[in-house]
Write an enzyme that holds these catalytic residues in place. Structure first.
Site, PDB file in Angstrom:
ATOM      1  N   LYS A  24      17.686   3.017   1.400  1.00  0.00           N
ATOM      2  CA  LYS A  24      17.719   2.079   2.737  1.00  0.00           C
ATOM      3  C   LYS A  24      19.185   1.452   2.617  1.00  0.00           C
ATOM      4  O   LYS A  24      19.879   1.300   3.850  1.00  0.00           O
ATOM      5  CB  LYS A  24      16.835   0.963   2.315  1.00  0.00           C
ATOM      6  CG  LYS A  24      15.509   1.477   2.343  1.00  0.00           C
ATOM      7  CD  LYS A  24      15.049   2.420   3.491  1.00  0.00           C
ATOM      8  CE  LYS A  24      14.845   3.933   3.140  1.00  0.00           C
ATOM      9  NZ  LYS A  24      13.946   4.232   2.264  1.00  0.00           N
ATOM     10  N   HIS A  77       7.191 -13.064  23.717  1.00  0.00           N
ATOM     11  CA  HIS A  77       8.178 -12.408  24.425  1.00  0.00           C
ATOM     12  C   HIS A  77       9.637 -13.008  24.427  1.00  0.00           C
ATOM     13  O   HIS A  77       9.785 -14.195  24.299  1.00  0.00           O
ATOM     14  CB  HIS A  77       7.640 -12.583  25.909  1.00  0.00           C
ATOM     15  CG  HIS A  77       8.578 -11.862  26.684  1.00  0.00           C
ATOM     16  ND1 HIS A  77       8.806 -10.532  27.145  1.00  0.00           N
ATOM     17  CD2 HIS A  77       9.524 -12.449  27.924  1.00  0.00           C
ATOM     18  CE1 HIS A  77       9.554 -10.390  27.948  1.00  0.00           C
ATOM     19  NE2 HIS A  77      10.202 -11.434  28.397  1.00  0.00           N
TER      20      HIS A  77
END
Lengths: 419, 467
Positions: free
Chosen positions: B52, B446
């Site tokens: 990673k 959102h």
């Protein structure tokens, strides 16, 4: 802020604790760490301190055994919140099911039925959304299933296991003689499996005892005719079953023990008369048949017209397979009419099978003209044969006799239902 | 020879072993851990974590290369491979030290050495100097992990043919690279080396890249790889290698046709085999399965009482998080806390950190169909998500598989930016056994990528708003 007080898990393997005593009284103000109550487990007696300051609201009375993680009370920070708690009490709270007051030994009286989909006397049933959905599809009763998920939650595998067990536990006779030709095989799963389990349980677990009686309904039929004549005006064709349900609900007011459910450790008498009504359904194929048991709620508070309309709607939903779990839960008594079974009198009368946990099942048959003796004269009257089964574990002959007399009186003298 | 007595001894200090040891300590169990090399295991030292770190460097380099897309300009973008590798090793070292600290904090006794079973209840530990001692414990948990599988003819030689270990510490950037195997390990290295400029070819014996993933997602990803310049050869095997001084000529075979490819280096990423040797398993009669993994039940119990196995050595999927969970379950079962629940292997998420990322949990569409389930499928494309567009990452897809009858979320499959973080949402839903209604009723913030989790569920029930 309102905090929930729950029965803590005090030791590994502790599944329930008994509330010995509430040290603080209902509504009293406490400081943090004040001892609220004492709890007895298998091993110890211990006092539980308040998690904060506030007003105590007791939800489970002393002497009651409560499963761990169930709510036993609430602590409201302010007096307003406490008043709110009292106001909402018993109206729409799921936890209400825990509030069963123990009076006179083992018979418990509750003040309100919970509105939750599932109910278990002494605590609510914890189940995953998926488990609930599968249980309702398979007709499995969640309250009879042991949860193996976190905190005893019922998860998918538990429901599948229960469905599997009930389908394999039922006896299956397989004949292997060479000249035997199998026509059809109906697996004991789904609705068939659920019916098999339910009726088997009602005869093996309960102590079913039956009685039969006949009621002269000549006057009732006349009353109904008056109603039928006004069908257009009323907007509905008043059903015989609705009149009988009304009588049953009223009779339960006089003989409360008739409207009760039984659990392992107590019989609970309910205020609400919620009648499970047997509705015949088609089965999986031409050889199978089925039954749904939608529950008509709070019949005691409804008029004959309301009962007729709601029954029609429930029956329709049952036939369309649209019943939700909530439509089939919380029954307190059962009624299964055989009037619809073809020609009047063809069925006669039989002992209905109990629908546990309700302790009473009532079966009105088909009305039949019969010669009876009135004032020394043989006259033709309309006679309704009735059958009744009660769970002898929960009650005895005398109250049931009273119930039958009351039903008889109301149905043969329908004007009494006006009272 | 000293004799030491514990309740539980864990052999292996990877994500299965150290988690098991710490959980045991939390439960008040006297516990020891035996590790032969690095605390943290392959995951932390030679697997999940250092890759990673490498991929992060590659990702930032990609950003720099495409800076003008965002109205930025980067001149002379370049990299220093030695520094990239150094950073990656540093992250591993830091975490390994962290595990040592956690074990110490939880009072787990750590033995440096190799463990071998003498009898049930007795483990011999041999340290690097060859000195041995016997540790006694009623319960012995084997968490010895797995290592790279070596294909005959394709054995890692440390120079031209690399296993994941060499691939993690390259001393120079190969100009061309052949990756054998398109699983998670293969595709991550392919992505890394491709981003830093190597010409990468991936060969896969099966007809699908990322073979364990949903076919639709794999195909989507494969197209993205090709677009980035990675050649993906399916149904292709390596027949032979001809090694030169600084390159290898590989003979590849596809459906009977062979051709040759010359590359600087080869990475062999053809799966893993369990570390079962030298543990004394045969002597005790611990049963292995057909693939050579230790046979266990849902609580990690082997065929011999008192001997347990968790993680990679106990069978697929060979994932760190699966090992950790099995460790916890095994220990809680030993301690009889009543909280141990066997692992549902259909609910273990899998993540691949190539570009684009892949993440999945549960059944693929095909697996669900093979089980004869009646299903509903929902999809949502990253192109319809505001946050994805703002990030400049419009390439991606989320796909969900529901049981039509019960509303159970059977599986979820994703390709695109950050999907390895998004998959947890569905993991929680599966674990809590949420139905489609619960997911639809959940409010998603959102603008987020997570909104796509909601939209794809809505789509499965023909209710998607932004399609």
């Amino acid at each position: 802020m309102i905090r929930e007080l729950i029965m803590p898990q005090l030791a590994m393997g502790m599944s329930e604790g008994t509330i010995l005593e509430w040290i603080v009284a209902e509504g009293d103000y406490v400081e943090r760490d004040t001892s609220l109550l004492s709890i007895e487990t298998e091993k110890v007696v211990t006092e539980l301190p308040a998690p904060g300051k506030g007003y105590l609201h007791i939800m489970v009375d002393a002497g009651t055994a409560v499963p761990v993680e169930n709510i036993i009370g609430k602590l409201a920070s302010t007096e307003e919140e406490y008043q709110q708690l009292l106001a909402s009490w018993g109206s729409n709270e799921v936890e209400v099911s825990a509030k069963t007051k123990v009076v006179e030994g083992t018979v418990a009286v509750s003040e309100a039925l919970p509105s939750s989909e599932v109910r278990q006397v002494g605590g609510r049933v914890k189940a995953s959304g998926l488990a609930k959905k599968i249980a309702s599809l398979e007709g499995a009763e969640l309250s009879t299933i042991v949860g193996t998920g976190p905190g005893g939650r019922i998860v998918k595998r538990d429901v599948l296991q229960a469905v599997k067990t009930q389908s394999t536990a039922a006896p299956v006779v397989v004949t292997t003689a060479a000249d035997m030709v199998e026509k059809a095989r109906i697996p004991l799963t789904g609705m068939r499996g659920a019916i098999a389990k339910s009726v088997a349980q009602a005869t093996t677990e309960a102590a079913p005892t039956s009685a039969f009686f006949e009621v002269d309904v000549t006057k009732l039929l006349a009353v109904r005719k008056t109603m039928l004549d006004r069908e257009e005006q009323l907007g509905v064709r008043v059903s015989m079953a609705a009149l009988i349900l009304r009588a049953l609900a009223l009779a339960c007011q006089d003989v409360p023990i008739a409207n009760a459910t039984i659990a392992k450790d107590a019989v609970t008498v309910w205020e609400n008369v919620n009648v499970a009504i047997a509705v015949a359904l088609p089965g999986k194929d031409e050889y199978d048949s089925g039954i749904a048991m939608p529950v008509l709620k709070n019949v005691e508070a409804k008029t004959v017209l309301q009962i007729t309309r709601e029954m029609k709607e429930l029956t329709l939903r049952a036939r369309n397979g649209e019943l939700a779990a909530a439509d089939m839960s919380d029954h307190t008594i059962m009624m299964s009419s055989t009037a619809g079974l073809k020609n009047p009198g063809a069925w006669g009368i039989s002992a209905p099978v109990l629908k546990l946990p309700a302790i009473m099942a009532f079966q009105p048959g088909s009305t039949l003209k019969k010669p009876v003796v009135i004032d020394g004269q043989i006259v033709v009257r309309d006679i309704l044969p009735c059958g009744l089964t009660f769970d002898h574990r929960a009650t005895d002959g005398v109250p049931v006799g009273k119930l039958m007399a009351k039903i008889s009186d109301l149905l043969s003298n329908p004007e009494l239902m006006l009272l | 020879m000293s004799k030491k007595q514990f309740d539980v001894v864990v052999v292996g200090g990877g994500p299965g072993g150290y988690v098991a040891a710490i959980r045991a300590a939390q439960l008040g169990i006297k516990v020891a851990l035996v590790e032969r090399e690095h605390l943290g295991g392959i995951c932390l030292n030679w697997g999940c974590i250092p890759t990673k770190a490498l991929l992060r460097s590659a990702e930032i380099f990609d950003f720099m290369k495409h800076a003008d897309k965002f109205g930025l300009s980067v001149k002379g973008a370049d990299f220093d491979l030695a520094k990239i590798v150094k950073r990656s090793r540093g992250v591993s070292k830091q975490l390994s030290g962290g595990v040592a600290h956690l074990l110490k904090k939880n009072k787990v006794t750590v033995f440096d050495g190799e463990g071998s079973l003498k009898t049930a209840g007795q483990l011999e530990v041999k340290d690097a100097m060859g000195a041995t001692e016997i540790i006694k414990a009623k319960h012995i948990i084997l968490a010895t992990g797995a290592r790279a599988r070596q294909l005959p003819g394709l054995e890692a030689d440390g120079k031209l043919v690399w296993s994941y270990k060499e691939a993690l510490v390259p001393d120079a950037m190969p100009k061309s690279l052949l990756v054998v195997g398109s699983g998670a390990i293969g595709m991550e290295f392919a992505s890394f080396y491709n981003s830093l400029g190597a010409k990468v070819t991936v060969v896969e014996v099966l007809p699908q890249a990322l073979p364990v993933e949903d076919k639709e997602i794999s195909n989507f990803a494969a197209k993205a790889f090709v677009k980035k310049g990675i050649d993906v050869l399916l149904e292709t095997t390596v027949k032979s290698l001809s090694k030169k001084a600084e390159s290898v000529v590989a003979t590849l075979e596809n459906k009977g046709k062979t051709n040759q490819l010359e590359v600087d280096r080869i990475i062999s990423a053809v799966g893993v085999v369990p570390n079962v040797e030298g543990l004394g398993l045969e002597k005790l009669g611990v049963a292995l399965d057909k693939k050579g993994f230790i046979q266990v039940d849902g609580y990690g119990r082997t065929s011999v009482a008192g001997i347990y196995a968790i993680g990679d050595v106990a069978g697929a999927p060979c994932l760190a998080h699966k090992a950790s969970h099995e460790g916890t379950i095994c220990v809680e079962n030993i301690a009889a806390t009543g909280t141990a629940h066997t692992l549902d292997k259909d609910r273990i998420p899998g993540c691949t950190y190539c570009t684009p990322q892949i993440a999945s949990v549960g059944l693929t569409e095909q697996q669900a169909k093979d089980k004869g389930l009646d299903i509903r499928i929902g999809r949502f494309s990253f192109a319809g998500n505001g946050k994805a567009l703002a990030l400049g990452e419009a390439e991606g897809l989320i796909k969900v598989v529901f049981d039509k009858t019960t509303g159970e979320l059977l599986g979820a499959h994703m390709v695109g930016v950050e999907v390895t973080e998004l998959i947890q949402g569905y993991g929680i839903a599966q674990s809590l056994e949420a139905t489609e209604a619960d997911l639809m009723n959940t409010v998603f913030a959102h603008p987020t990528l997570s909104e796509m989790l909601h939209e794809s569920v809505l789509d499965a029930y023909d209710r998607a708003i932004h399609i």
